[in-house]
Motif scaffolding. Sequence first.
Motif, mmCIF file in Angstrom:
data_model
loop_
_atom_site.group_PDB
_atom_site.id
_atom_site.type_symbol
_atom_site.label_atom_id
_atom_site.label_comp_id
_atom_site.label_asym_id
_atom_site.label_seq_id
_atom_site.Cartn_x
_atom_site.Cartn_y
_atom_site.Cartn_z
ATOM 1 N N PRO A 1 8.172 32.982 26.444
ATOM 2 C CA PRO A 1 8.252 32.265 25.178
ATOM 3 C C PRO A 1 9.104 33.053 24.208
ATOM 4 O O PRO A 1 9.594 34.138 24.545
ATOM 5 C CB PRO A 1 6.777 32.203 24.719
ATOM 6 N N THR A 2 9.290 32.536 23.068
ATOM 7 C CA THR A 2 10.113 33.245 22.094
ATOM 8 C C THR A 2 9.456 34.577 21.770
ATOM 9 O O THR A 2 8.272 34.645 21.457
ATOM 10 C CB THR A 2 10.278 32.414 20.824
ATOM 11 N N TRP A 3 10.311 35.613 21.944
ATOM 12 C CA TRP A 3 9.839 36.976 21.639
ATOM 13 C C TRP A 3 10.261 37.342 20.236
ATOM 14 O O TRP A 3 11.399 37.114 19.827
ATOM 15 C CB TRP A 3 10.410 37.987 22.620
ATOM 16 N N TYR A 4 9.333 38.040 19.574
ATOM 17 C CA TYR A 4 9.642 38.583 18.255
ATOM 18 C C TYR A 4 9.695 40.102 18.417
ATOM 19 O O TYR A 4 8.662 40.774 18.370
ATOM 20 C CB TYR A 4 8.590 38.131 17.228
ATOM 21 N N LEU A 5 10.879 40.574 18.640
ATOM 22 C CA LEU A 5 11.062 41.982 18.965
ATOM 23 C C LEU A 5 11.842 42.695 17.872
ATOM 24 O O LEU A 5 12.654 42.100 17.167
ATOM 25 C CB LEU A 5 11.830 42.118 20.287
ATOM 26 N N THR A 6 11.550 43.977 17.782
ATOM 27 C CA THR A 6 12.413 44.839 16.976
ATOM 28 C C THR A 6 13.617 45.222 17.836
ATOM 29 O O THR A 6 13.667 44.960 19.038
ATOM 30 C CB THR A 6 11.664 46.100 16.546
ATOM 31 N N LEU A 7 14.565 45.847 17.177
ATOM 32 C CA LEU A 7 15.723 46.325 17.984
ATOM 33 C C LEU A 7 15.251 47.310 19.029
ATOM 34 O O LEU A 7 15.787 47.329 20.155
ATOM 35 C CB LEU A 7 16.778 46.961 17.073
ATOM 36 N N ASN A 8 14.256 48.110 18.699
ATOM 37 C CA ASN A 8 13.676 49.026 19.675
ATOM 38 C C ASN A 8 13.015 48.241 20.805
ATOM 39 O O ASN A 8 13.107 48.614 21.981
ATOM 40 C CB ASN A 8 12.639 49.916 18.982
ATOM 41 N N GLY A 9 12.362 47.134 20.467
ATOM 42 C CA GLY A 9 11.743 46.306 21.491
ATOM 43 C C GLY A 9 12.769 45.634 22.378
ATOM 44 O O GLY A 9 12.532 45.422 23.574
ATOM 45 N N VAL A 10 13.903 45.243 21.796
ATOM 46 C CA VAL A 10 14.975 44.657 22.618
ATOM 47 C C VAL A 10 15.395 45.633 23.725
ATOM 48 O O VAL A 10 15.585 45.236 24.879
ATOM 49 C CB VAL A 10 16.175 44.264 21.739
ATOM 50 N N LEU A 11 15.516 46.918 23.353
ATOM 51 C CA LEU A 11 15.898 47.921 24.346
ATOM 52 C C LEU A 11 14.741 48.197 25.308
ATOM 53 O O LEU A 11 14.963 48.348 26.520
ATOM 54 C CB LEU A 11 16.326 49.209 23.644
ATOM 55 N N ALA A 12 13.539 48.260 24.762
ATOM 56 C CA ALA A 12 12.396 48.564 25.620
ATOM 57 C C ALA A 12 12.144 47.461 26.627
ATOM 58 O O ALA A 12 11.831 47.733 27.794
ATOM 59 C CB ALA A 12 11.147 48.779 24.756
ATOM 60 N N LYS A 13 12.232 46.222 26.261
ATOM 61 C CA LYS A 13 11.975 45.107 27.158
ATOM 62 C C LYS A 13 13.241 44.651 27.877
ATOM 63 O O LYS A 13 13.180 43.720 28.671
ATOM 64 C CB LYS A 13 11.344 43.947 26.383
ATOM 65 N N SER A 14 14.399 45.332 27.573
ATOM 66 C CA SER A 14 15.669 45.047 28.239
ATOM 67 C C SER A 14 16.018 43.578 28.141
ATOM 68 O O SER A 14 16.292 42.908 29.138
ATOM 69 C CB SER A 14 15.611 45.473 29.706
ATOM 70 N N SER A 15 16.024 43.051 26.927
ATOM 71 C CA SER A 15 16.314 41.641 26.706
ATOM 72 C C SER A 15 17.819 41.424 26.615
ATOM 73 O O SER A 15 18.507 42.019 25.772
ATOM 74 C CB SER A 15 15.638 41.154 25.415
ATOM 75 N N ASN A 16 18.330 40.560 27.459
ATOM 76 C CA ASN A 16 19.747 40.217 27.424
ATOM 77 C C ASN A 16 20.090 39.424 26.166
ATOM 78 O O ASN A 16 21.108 39.653 25.510
ATOM 79 C CB ASN A 16 20.127 39.396 28.654
ATOM 80 N N ILE A 17 19.197 38.446 25.838
ATOM 81 C CA ILE A 17 19.457 37.612 24.684
ATOM 82 C C ILE A 17 19.411 38.444 23.410
ATOM 83 O O ILE A 17 20.264 38.307 22.527
ATOM 84 C CB ILE A 17 18.429 36.463 24.624
#
Length: 859
Positions: free
Chosen positions: A607-623
């Motif tokens: 589902p839609t993730w609400y991530l910090t920039l740190n979370g984007v790197l941690a969860k390896s989100s392409n989007i």
Amino acid sequence: MRTPAGQLKGRAARLARLMPSGPSTAARTPFVLLVVVLLGGGLITLLLLNTSLNEGSFRLSELRKKTTELTDQEQALQRDVDERSAPDALERRARELGMVPGGNPAFLGPDGTVRGIPKRAKADPSAVRHSEPPPRPVGPPLPVQPSATAEPSAPVQPSGAPPPAPAPPEPSAAGAPAAPAAPSAPQPPRPARRSRLPRPPAGDAVPPKEPPRRRVPGPARRGGPAGRGRPAPRPRRTAPPRRPDAPDRIRLGNPRPRLRLVSLALTLVMLAFVVRLLQVQAVDAGTYAAMAEKNRYTSHKLAAERGRITDRAGIALATTVDAHDITADPKMFTPEESKAPDAPEQAAALLAPILGADPAELANKLKAPKSRYTVLARRQTPQVWKQIKDLKGVFAERAAADRTRGGPGANVLAGVFQETSSKRVYPNGDLAAGILGWVNAEGRGAGGLESMFDKELAGKDGSITYAQSGGRRVPTAGTREKPAVPGSDIELTIDRDIQWAAQRAISEQVAKSKADRGYVLVQDTGTGEVLAMANAPGFNPNDISRADVNALGNAALQDVYEPGSTSKVMSIAAVLEEQAATPATHVTVPNRLHRGDRLFKDDIDHPTWYLTLNGVLAKSSNIGTILATGQLGKTQAEANRVLYSYLRKFGVGSPTGLGYPGESPGILAKPQDWSTSQQYTIPFGQGLSINAMQAASVYSTIANGGVRVEPTLVRGTRGPGGRFVPAQAPERTRVVSEKTAKTLATMLESVVGNEEGTGTKARIPGYRVAGKTGTANRVDPELGRYRGYTASFAGFAPADKPRITVYCAIQNPTRGSYFGGQICGPVYKKVMEFALKTQQVAPTGAAPARLPVSFDPGA
């Protein structure tokens, strides 16, 4: 017929025995000229003396001939005098001249009186004087030498003598002159008896003599007894008679023209020799000397010992040892020589287990009777040759015993020999084979560092030159030797123990995942030194013939692939450095993102993730990465240019700086050439290609405070004298600020330490670990399209004080998971733990920072 080149070579070979070595042509020229001048002067002097001696000898011969002729004349005159001085010489001579035809002629006795004249009647003295016949001797006629003519010639008065006066008539007994006697009838000539003439001296030919023309004196006057009358005049001595029948003497020609011609010819011949000597010794001395040296002296190469390759502790990874080439003489395996009908087959069956070769192949090599040399195996260890030598000794003893018993004495191994050589040995087998490479059959580096540093490792071959005769060395002729210079030792940055741990870990995982290949790199973050570079599968450089051709080389530097999410660290670094966002910046990540003509998604549906920039790197989100990098510029094109500049600073698309043969710089197109999809895929690691060393260098740059240090494999070289020369210091380049690097390192800890991160399997108890997982679609090089995956994991530790960087990648895993965190994370953990212990890196003990991974959109 010999060609001029062959003649020149033959002359040079003959001169090789005469020409000494050492002095140069310029140094020999004065001596050669002196010898030529002395030789020419001696020859000319000898010719002049020879000519003078020949002329004197001829004159002496002429004088001797004239002396001989005078002696002969003197002897002839002496014989004539002796003959005419005899008592009966006058009578004998008269008879020879035919003056006394026969009967009892009168003759002049020894006392000077005329005897044998009968008493006649008185007559007119004048009549008697003119008509009286010549007196005839009384008694038997004297032997008369027959004349050479039919009739006796008339007496001839000697030249210059007055005509003889007529002899007065002898008075008769009554005192009146006797009457002239009537002429008697001519009587036939009586055969003359041969008289023995004095024998001439031996060796002299006496020609027939013409009878001397002498006047016979008239009868002596009556004067009573001998001594009272007037003695008859003695005959005058005349010159020796001419010998008309003597053969003409041979008159010799003048020898001077012939002598001069011969002398001229000899002078020309000697002059030709002198000119030729000048040409050989002075004009063409260099050419002939060089050819003489080539024929007289032989040179052999003194092979230089190849240098070692060691790890950072001096432990040999590649070294050179003595070896033996196993050779054979096929002619000695014929039935006539070996005394065995199947000698090649027997020998092949005995040698195959020792050499590890095919018996049929060995037998074929031994079945070449026209050849006298064949190589059965190259660079065998001394142990192998010892086994063969012991086996030869056994067969030799059996053959000798068989001959003693009268047998043929067959020995099927008599024709096996060895040649001493050297062999490159890799004591650790396949350990670091991809780095080291191998050496070919000629002893030259053919891959890896062996090829890269072949000149330094090979050294310089020496040579030995010595005089030889008949193929044997002449010990007293001197030797010129140029010693070989051993090659330098190459000391690597590799740690043998860490290399072993990395190679073992990646080999086990590649085998477990049924992957095509995999690689692990370990690097010192501060110095850029590569501590390990392992490839799986590998090969054994000790037996390159059995290696898989696909496993040769160093895939960690030669393979290029799309890195996937491990490349996101560069995109986030650019965002932080450009201050487009912070680790706490909120990023809303939908399940799908429409950009251009494509829909982009993450590795899993969510589902839609609400991530910090740190979370984007941690969860390896392409989007999330696409959305973050979109903030680098006001337009997408501007954002692409900014991102491209940072990628280039991190080393993508450029050589690593190792200079390794076959290394690929990767693929990174210019931003204006990016396609619609590339400008959105490149930020998360698709659409560009790198090699494993480039990927590891990116994380070492972050760990080193944002400064990129060119990776190095060589610490330095150690020459033959033992002096160590360190390698040139690597180039350093500032990529991002230290603040950005530290922030990014803290964010990478969330990937491993946070439960929502993708790299939890890389955790190391007691150490703070920073890392990033990667899973990328893989382009199949055979199909030319995406097929399979590339799993990877990259990180460094301790995260707050980095010392070691480890990068792992596995290509096309086909069994189990294909996510980088699942199959490469454990490899990273094993290698990092071993490296930290080996390098004695203690934990920092500081508590890790806990950056938020997500945010509450309703807060």
